[in-house]
Motif scaffolding. Structure first.
Motif: not given
Length: 181
Positions: A34-57
């Motif tokens: 489950e991608g949510r805990r009290k301290e953190e939330i894990h998100l699945q970003l869209s391909r468009l978001c990653c491309q627009d912002l030049n996101l990489s690992p």
């Protein structure tokens, strides 16, 4: 708790962005994780978001985040109340509560030593007092710290002390149910 149970998506906007573009991201929900805990939330970003912002690992970006509340569970609850044919079952009028004054002596006989205020005592009395036609449901509501849990726990304990009784407690969240285990 609200995030853990009723938020499935978030809206993201990069802090340094001049375009004003907003992206939607889902909270990760994979089998066994489950991608949510009290301290953190894990998100699945869209391909468009990653491309627009030049996101990489390994890339770090600060976002403004807006949580999107999943209103569907609240709509179901509202629908259930709206479609009740007889509201007296949940919100009885004074005419339907005439037995309460007769049974008030029950609370005085059985609840000595319990630290309850007058309204809590009245609620426990209402829940546990026997009636000819059975007891309609009782709705306990109020802000945090007003004694709803104490009132319910006291009522359950009083009922369980009567021979041949069982108690089923249903809650909206697992954490609330854990208090009674």
């Amino acid at each position: 708790k609200l995030i853990l149970s009723n938020v499935n998506t978030v809206l993201l906007s990069p802090k340094e962005s001049t375009t004003g573009k907003v992206y939607e991201a889902a909270i990760v929900q994979l089998k066994g994780f489950e991608g949510r805990r009290k301290e953190e939330i894990h998100l699945q970003l869209s391909r468009l978001c990653c491309q627009d912002l030049n996101l990489s690992p390994g890339t770090t970006v600060e976002f403004e985040v807006r949580l999107q509340l999943n209103r569907l569970p609240f709509c179901y609850m509202h629908f259930a109340v709206d479609n009740m044919t007889e509201l007296n079952a949940i919100f009885p009028g004074k005419a339907h509560l005439s037995w309460l004054t007769v049974e008030e002596s029950w609370s005085l006989r059985h609840m000595h030593g319990l630290q309850l205020n007058a309204r809590q005592t009245a609620a426990v009395t209402r829940i546990v007092s026997p009636t000819r036609d059975g007891n309609p449901p009782v709705v306990l509501y109020g802000p945090f710290g007003t004694g709803k849990t104490r009132t319910l726990a006291t009522s359950a304990l009083q009922i369980l002390q009567q021979p041949g009784t069982n108690v089923l407690i249903a809650t909206h969240s697992n954490s609330a149910a854990d208090l009674y285990l």
